[in-house]
Design a protein around this motif. Structure first.
Motif, short mmCIF file in Angstrom:
data_model
loop_
_atom_site.label_atom_id
_atom_site.label_comp_id
_atom_site.label_asym_id
_atom_site.label_seq_id
_atom_site.Cartn_x
_atom_site.Cartn_y
_atom_site.Cartn_z
N GLN A 60 0.84 -1.20 0.00
CA GLN A 60 0.00 0.00 0.00
C GLN A 60 0.87 1.25 0.00
OE1 GLN A 60 -2.80 -0.38 3.23
NE2 GLN A 60 -3.35 -2.44 2.62
N PRO A 77 2.07 0.37 -5.58
CA PRO A 77 0.95 -0.40 -5.01
C PRO A 77 0.21 -1.17 -6.11
CG PRO A 77 0.90 1.86 -4.19
CD PRO A 77 1.94 1.81 -5.27
N TRP A 92 -4.65 5.25 -3.52
CA TRP A 92 -3.49 4.60 -4.15
C TRP A 92 -3.28 5.14 -5.55
CZ3 TRP A 92 -4.47 -1.31 -2.93
CH2 TRP A 92 -4.36 -1.50 -1.56
#
Length: 197
Positions: A60, A77, A92
Protein backbone atom coordinates in the motif's frame (compact mmCIF):
# COMPACT_ATOMS: atom_id res chain seq x y z
CA UNK A 1 23.67 -7.09 -13.22
CA UNK A 2 25.69 -8.15 -10.17
CA UNK A 3 23.92 -7.05 -6.97
CA UNK A 4 26.62 -5.84 -4.60
CA UNK A 5 24.41 -3.85 -2.24
CA UNK A 6 20.69 -3.63 -1.66
CA UNK A 7 18.67 -1.45 0.66
CA UNK A 8 14.97 -0.71 1.08
CA UNK A 9 15.70 2.99 1.39
CA UNK A 10 12.34 4.78 1.32
CA UNK A 11 8.75 3.72 1.96
CA UNK A 12 6.37 6.37 0.68
CA UNK A 13 2.72 6.40 1.81
CA UNK A 14 -0.30 8.44 0.82
CA UNK A 15 0.73 11.47 2.88
CA UNK A 16 4.52 11.17 2.40
CA UNK A 17 6.49 13.44 0.14
CA UNK A 18 8.37 11.71 -2.68
CA UNK A 19 12.12 11.27 -2.19
CA UNK A 20 14.52 13.35 -4.26
CA UNK A 21 16.69 10.40 -5.34
CA UNK A 22 20.15 10.81 -6.87
CA UNK A 23 19.97 7.74 -9.17
CA UNK A 24 17.66 6.63 -11.99
CA UNK A 25 14.43 4.86 -11.03
CA UNK A 26 12.61 2.00 -12.73
CA UNK A 27 9.05 1.39 -11.56
CA UNK A 28 6.97 -1.80 -11.49
CA UNK A 29 3.18 -1.62 -11.77
CA UNK A 30 0.66 -4.44 -11.88
CA UNK A 31 -2.45 -6.02 -10.47
CA UNK A 32 -2.34 -7.08 -6.84
CA UNK A 33 -1.79 -10.81 -7.51
CA UNK A 34 0.34 -10.63 -10.66
CA UNK A 35 3.61 -11.63 -8.98
CA UNK A 36 5.27 -8.22 -8.56
CA UNK A 37 7.05 -9.06 -5.29
CA UNK A 38 8.25 -12.39 -6.72
CA UNK A 39 9.65 -10.60 -9.78
CA UNK A 40 11.43 -7.96 -7.67
CA UNK A 41 12.89 -10.65 -5.40
CA UNK A 42 14.11 -12.58 -8.46
CA UNK A 43 15.76 -9.46 -9.89
CA UNK A 44 17.46 -8.76 -6.57
CA UNK A 45 18.51 -12.42 -6.06
CA UNK A 46 16.63 -12.54 -2.78
CA UNK A 47 13.95 -14.96 -1.59
CA UNK A 48 11.75 -12.62 0.38
CA UNK A 49 13.17 -9.11 0.44
CA UNK A 50 10.03 -7.69 -1.15
CA UNK A 51 7.19 -9.07 0.96
CA UNK A 52 5.09 -11.71 -0.76
CA UNK A 53 1.66 -11.98 0.76
CA UNK A 54 -1.17 -14.48 0.57
CA UNK A 55 -3.41 -11.43 0.72
CA UNK A 56 -3.33 -9.49 -2.57
CA UNK A 57 -3.22 -5.73 -2.22
CA UNK A 58 -0.69 -5.81 0.60
CA UNK A 59 1.70 -3.26 -0.94
CA UNK A 60 0.00 0.00 0.00
CA UNK A 61 3.09 2.16 -0.27
CA UNK A 62 5.68 3.00 -2.92
CA UNK A 63 8.86 1.15 -1.94
CA UNK A 64 12.25 2.37 -3.20
CA UNK A 65 15.00 -0.28 -3.30
CA UNK A 66 18.51 1.14 -3.74
CA UNK A 67 20.63 -1.22 -5.86
CA UNK A 68 24.45 -0.76 -5.76
CA UNK A 69 24.04 3.00 -5.21
CA UNK A 70 23.33 3.34 -8.94
CA UNK A 71 19.68 2.47 -9.48
CA UNK A 72 16.32 2.33 -7.68
CA UNK A 73 13.74 -0.43 -8.19
CA UNK A 74 10.39 1.15 -7.33
CA UNK A 75 7.52 -1.11 -6.27
CA UNK A 76 4.16 0.61 -6.85
CA UNK A 77 0.95 -0.40 -5.01
CA UNK A 78 -0.99 -3.18 -6.74
CA UNK A 79 -4.31 -2.23 -8.33
CA UNK A 80 -7.64 -3.87 -9.01
CA UNK A 81 -8.10 -5.83 -5.79
CA UNK A 82 -11.78 -6.01 -4.85
CA UNK A 83 -11.48 -6.24 -1.05
CA UNK A 84 -10.05 -2.75 -0.78
CA UNK A 85 -12.51 0.13 -0.32
CA UNK A 86 -13.12 2.55 -3.19
CA UNK A 87 -11.68 5.35 -1.06
CA UNK A 88 -8.42 3.42 -0.59
CA UNK A 89 -8.25 2.58 -4.31
CA UNK A 90 -8.62 6.28 -5.16
CA UNK A 91 -5.88 7.20 -2.67
CA UNK A 92 -3.49 4.60 -4.15
CA UNK A 93 -4.33 5.88 -7.62
CA UNK A 94 -3.49 9.43 -6.56
CA UNK A 95 -0.26 8.22 -4.95
CA UNK A 96 0.83 6.44 -8.17
CA UNK A 97 -0.20 9.43 -10.30
CA UNK A 98 1.74 11.80 -8.04
CA UNK A 99 4.78 9.59 -8.46
CA UNK A 100 4.48 9.31 -12.27
CA UNK A 101 4.09 13.09 -12.52
CA UNK A 102 6.49 14.06 -9.78
CA UNK A 103 9.57 11.85 -10.03
CA UNK A 104 12.51 13.53 -11.72
CA UNK A 105 14.46 10.27 -11.93
CA UNK A 106 11.86 7.83 -13.32
CA UNK A 107 13.37 6.40 -16.51
CA UNK A 108 11.26 3.30 -17.25
CA UNK A 109 7.94 1.79 -16.20
CA UNK A 110 7.34 -1.96 -16.33
CA UNK A 111 3.74 -3.17 -16.42
CA UNK A 112 3.21 -6.74 -15.23
CA UNK A 113 0.46 -8.79 -16.86
CA UNK A 114 -0.43 -12.41 -16.01
CA UNK A 115 0.38 -14.33 -19.22
CA UNK A 116 -2.40 -16.86 -18.55
CA UNK A 117 -5.25 -14.39 -19.04
CA UNK A 118 -6.22 -11.65 -21.46
CA UNK A 119 -5.50 -8.22 -19.89
CA UNK A 120 -8.34 -6.94 -17.71
CA UNK A 121 -10.04 -3.54 -18.00
CA UNK A 122 -7.83 -2.39 -15.09
CA UNK A 123 -4.71 -3.57 -16.95
CA UNK A 124 -5.76 -1.66 -20.07
CA UNK A 125 -6.51 1.47 -18.04
CA UNK A 126 -3.12 1.26 -16.33
CA UNK A 127 -1.32 0.82 -19.67
CA UNK A 128 -3.14 3.82 -21.19
CA UNK A 129 -2.52 5.88 -18.04
CA UNK A 130 1.23 5.18 -18.09
CA UNK A 131 1.35 6.14 -21.80
CA UNK A 132 -0.70 9.30 -21.07
CA UNK A 133 1.92 10.22 -18.44
CA UNK A 134 4.59 10.23 -21.14
CA UNK A 135 6.15 6.77 -20.68
CA UNK A 136 6.36 3.79 -23.01
CA UNK A 137 5.81 0.87 -20.66
CA UNK A 138 7.74 -2.36 -21.05
CA UNK A 139 5.27 -5.22 -20.59
CA UNK A 140 6.36 -8.19 -18.47
CA UNK A 141 4.20 -11.27 -19.00
CA UNK A 142 4.48 -13.05 -15.63
CA UNK A 143 3.76 -16.64 -14.53
CA UNK A 144 5.27 -18.11 -17.69
CA UNK A 145 5.84 -21.42 -15.88
CA UNK A 146 2.05 -21.83 -15.49
CA UNK A 147 1.44 -22.37 -19.22
CA UNK A 148 2.76 -24.97 -21.67
CA UNK A 149 5.74 -23.89 -23.72
CA UNK A 150 3.72 -24.46 -26.91
CA UNK A 151 1.14 -21.89 -25.72
CA UNK A 152 3.62 -19.07 -25.13
CA UNK A 153 3.31 -17.27 -28.49
CA UNK A 154 -0.48 -17.46 -28.46
CA UNK A 155 -0.63 -15.99 -24.94
CA UNK A 156 1.89 -13.24 -25.73
CA UNK A 157 -0.30 -12.27 -28.70
CA UNK A 158 -3.29 -12.11 -26.31
CA UNK A 159 -1.35 -9.74 -24.06
CA UNK A 160 -0.20 -7.50 -26.94
CA UNK A 161 -3.65 -7.32 -28.53
CA UNK A 162 -5.48 -7.01 -25.20
CA UNK A 163 -3.45 -3.93 -24.26
CA UNK A 164 -3.29 -2.56 -27.85
CA UNK A 165 0.41 -1.98 -27.25
CA UNK A 166 2.25 0.72 -29.18
CA UNK A 167 4.33 -0.56 -32.13
CA UNK A 168 7.81 -1.59 -31.04
CA UNK A 169 6.77 -2.20 -27.42
CA UNK A 170 9.09 -4.61 -25.58
CA UNK A 171 7.23 -7.60 -24.10
CA UNK A 172 9.28 -9.92 -21.87
CA UNK A 173 7.86 -13.30 -20.80
CA UNK A 174 8.95 -14.00 -17.22
CA UNK A 175 8.90 -16.79 -14.65
CA UNK A 176 9.93 -16.21 -11.04
CA UNK A 177 10.25 -20.01 -10.70
CA UNK A 178 12.69 -20.69 -13.57
CA UNK A 179 14.00 -17.08 -13.66
CA UNK A 180 13.37 -17.05 -17.43
CA UNK A 181 13.23 -13.43 -18.61
CA UNK A 182 15.40 -12.11 -15.77
CA UNK A 183 18.51 -11.64 -17.95
CA UNK A 184 16.50 -9.90 -20.69
CA UNK A 185 15.01 -7.57 -18.13
CA UNK A 186 18.37 -6.61 -16.66
CA UNK A 187 19.79 -6.23 -20.17
CA UNK A 188 17.00 -3.78 -21.00
CA UNK A 189 17.69 -1.81 -17.81
CA UNK A 190 21.44 -1.69 -18.45
CA UNK A 191 21.19 -0.64 -22.11
CA UNK A 192 18.07 1.58 -22.06
CA UNK A 193 18.37 3.15 -18.60
CA UNK A 194 21.89 3.03 -17.17
CA UNK A 195 23.86 3.49 -20.42
CA UNK A 196 21.46 6.21 -21.55
CA UNK A 197 22.44 8.35 -18.56
Amino acid sequence: MIIRSLNLETVCGITSSLPDNPYPEIAFAGKSNVGKSSLINALMNRKSYARISATPGKTQTINFYNINDELYLVDLPGYGYAKVSEKEKKQWGKLIERYLHGSKQLKAVFLLIDIRHAPSANDRRMYEWIVANGYRPVVIATKLDKIKRSQKDKHLKLVREGLSVLPGTTVIPFSSVSRQGKDELWEYVETEVLQAQ
